[in-house]
Every structure is written in C-alpha cells, then in structure tokens.
Design a protein around this motif. Sequence first.
Motif, short mmCIF file in Angstrom:
data_model
loop_
_atom_site.label_atom_id
_atom_site.label_comp_id
_atom_site.label_asym_id
_atom_site.label_seq_id
_atom_site.Cartn_x
_atom_site.Cartn_y
_atom_site.Cartn_z
N LEU A 242 36.19 32.76 33.02
CA LEU A 242 35.23 32.02 33.83
C LEU A 242 34.26 31.25 32.95
N ASN A 243 34.24 29.96 33.13
CA ASN A 243 33.31 29.11 32.39
C ASN A 243 33.09 27.84 33.20
N SER A 244 31.89 27.68 33.72
CA SER A 244 31.59 26.55 34.57
C SER A 244 30.29 25.90 34.13
N GLU A 245 30.23 24.59 34.26
CA GLU A 245 28.99 23.87 33.99
C GLU A 245 28.02 23.96 35.16
N ASN A 246 28.49 24.50 36.27
CA ASN A 246 27.66 24.64 37.46
C ASN A 246 26.86 25.95 37.37
N LYS A 247 25.58 25.84 37.10
CA LYS A 247 24.74 27.03 36.94
C LYS A 247 24.45 27.72 38.26
N ASN A 248 24.79 27.07 39.37
CA ASN A 248 24.58 27.66 40.69
C ASN A 248 25.87 28.22 41.28
N LEU A 249 26.85 28.48 40.43
CA LEU A 249 28.13 29.04 40.88
C LEU A 249 28.20 30.53 40.58
N VAL A 250 28.55 31.30 41.59
CA VAL A 250 28.86 32.72 41.43
C VAL A 250 30.30 32.93 41.87
N VAL A 251 31.09 33.62 41.07
CA VAL A 251 32.43 34.03 41.48
C VAL A 251 32.38 35.51 41.86
N VAL A 252 32.76 35.79 43.08
CA VAL A 252 32.83 37.16 43.59
C VAL A 252 34.30 37.57 43.59
N SER A 253 34.62 38.62 42.85
CA SER A 253 36.00 39.09 42.82
C SER A 253 36.13 40.38 43.61
N TYR A 254 37.26 40.52 44.29
CA TYR A 254 37.59 41.77 44.96
C TYR A 254 38.95 42.23 44.47
N SER A 255 38.96 43.33 43.75
CA SER A 255 40.18 43.85 43.13
C SER A 255 40.63 45.11 43.86
N GLU A 256 41.95 45.21 44.11
CA GLU A 256 42.51 46.43 44.68
C GLU A 256 43.97 46.54 44.29
N ASN A 257 44.53 47.71 44.50
CA ASN A 257 45.88 47.99 44.02
C ASN A 257 46.95 47.19 44.75
N ASN A 258 46.81 47.03 46.05
CA ASN A 258 47.83 46.32 46.83
C ASN A 258 47.15 45.35 47.78
N PRO A 259 46.67 44.23 47.26
CA PRO A 259 45.88 43.32 48.11
C PRO A 259 46.65 42.75 49.28
N ALA A 260 47.96 42.56 49.13
CA ALA A 260 48.74 41.98 50.23
C ALA A 260 48.81 42.92 51.43
N GLN A 261 48.81 44.23 51.19
CA GLN A 261 48.98 45.20 52.26
C GLN A 261 47.81 45.17 53.24
N ILE A 262 46.59 45.03 52.72
CA ILE A 262 45.44 45.03 53.61
C ILE A 262 45.44 43.79 54.50
#
Length: 276
Positions: A242-262
């Motif tokens: 992650l590297n952005s020139e936009n100082k007002n950008l937040v990346v929210v990640s959601y990690s899980e073992n089987n994302p397709a199943q949910i």
Amino acid sequence: MAKVNKRSEQSKLIGEHPNSGVFFDWFECEDTAATDGKKHRKLTNKGLANDALVDYLSNRILKHHVAPSRLARIQKKKQILGKHQFKGYMDDTMPFPVKSFTTQKGNLGEIILGEYLSASTALELLVYKLHYNPNVEQSMKGDDILLFEKGDVQSKIIMGEAKFRATKSKQALDDIVSSLTTKNLPISLTFVCDRLEGMGEIGLADEIDNLISNLHKSKTPITYVGFYHSDINLYKTIEKHLNSENKNLVVVSYSENNPAQIVKDSFDAALKMIMG
C-alpha cells in the motif's frame, strides 16, 4: 498521570472501531503503523458464530437490495399466492437475491463497508443505491459507497470502493488505490440528488446539489476508503504494497480463511428469508 492514548491516523479519518454491537463482536481491529502513503485498518474475525454472522448479513442484504415498501408487497404476495405461484411471481418480477456469484461478492463488500462506516463515523447512507439497480445480476455503475453528515452534508463526505478476491492479489489493491485518488471526485451525487428528490427529501436534495459545486471548489473534504475482503494473509499484501499519494485514503482489510463461503451462505440465507 494517566497515559492518554493517541488517536491513530485511521481513526482521525474514519472514526474509532466500534466498542459495542455486531462489529465489535465480529472484528478484531488493528490500526497498523501509518505513514503518509499507508493508512491501513486490519480487521479479522474474532470468532463470531457463523450462524450469527450469516443472520446479520442476510438481513443487511435485504435492507440494501429491497426498499421496505417493496418488501412489504413481496410478503403480501407470499401470503396470497401458493408456493409455486409465488416462485413464478418472483422469477418474473424480481430475480432476487442476486444469482451471479461475481455480483454477490461485490455487493456484499459494499454492504459491509457501508454498514461499518455508518457505525464508526455516524455518517449516513442517504440512499441505498441497490434499491434502484435495473439489472440485479450486474453491479451498478458509479461510486460503491457515499456517506454524508445528514445534518450538514457540506461538512464531510466519505467515498468508498469495495473489492473481493478469494485469493489476495496486489493488483486488486492497486485498483483500489488508483480509483481513490484525490483527482477522483464522487460521480454519483446527481443520482443521490435525484433519488432524494423522488423520496420527497427536497431540502437534502438541494444540499447535495450545492455539495457538487463545493467539491469542485475543494470546499468540502473527502475521506476515501477502500475495503478489501480476501484470504487470511491479505494484510501482509497491504502492509507491503500500500502506497498512495492520497493522505485521506484509508484501506480497510477484512481477512478470513474462506471468504467466498460467507458470501454464499449469506445470500442463500437471504433467499430463504424471501422464499421460505
């Protein structure tokens, strides 16, 4: 003297992670060390029971896809028609929920992001855009998520982009970053304005109309939020790349073992709520 915890850069932009409610029960949250180019909020599943999670998400799928008045008409038809007739009615008038798994994945990301930011910022989705999708099997064009301060829409706006990948990829992260630069202003404000006018919210529609010109004059700040839902090691890709020139950008990640199943379980449950 008691130590005062300094607010993270992420919290300054999108609020503190909720300290109660479904997102507190669902997510373990970490705001990783921020730089000018990297502001990352890492979310992982605390271990909320799958049934509880699917129940929450399936209800939100209905909320975002079907207006209350339309849902009431569907329930009335269900009472009047036999099971076979009701299925035919649904197939002919509204193939819902979405059958395309590709569209399901995108829509659920938008729903989670919108609901999460509503909880962390107290800003609002003034319009549920999926209510107006003319083809439920395809993603709608325009901004994924727009949130506003309802009492003062000129004060702040959040523009969000959601991505799903069963397996993490740097390319998807790059796509988020490129779509959320400061050069990219919200393109769905006219749509929001028109929908509010149709809902009888004339004052709010006028405020959104004024906001359009304010954004072009850089008078109203925009917070940009990318939501990336993928496998359990997703955060490593974001921390590394992650590297952005936009100082007002937040990346929210959601990690899980089987994302397709949910995704599958939640849309299946929404379908049962409609058809059952």
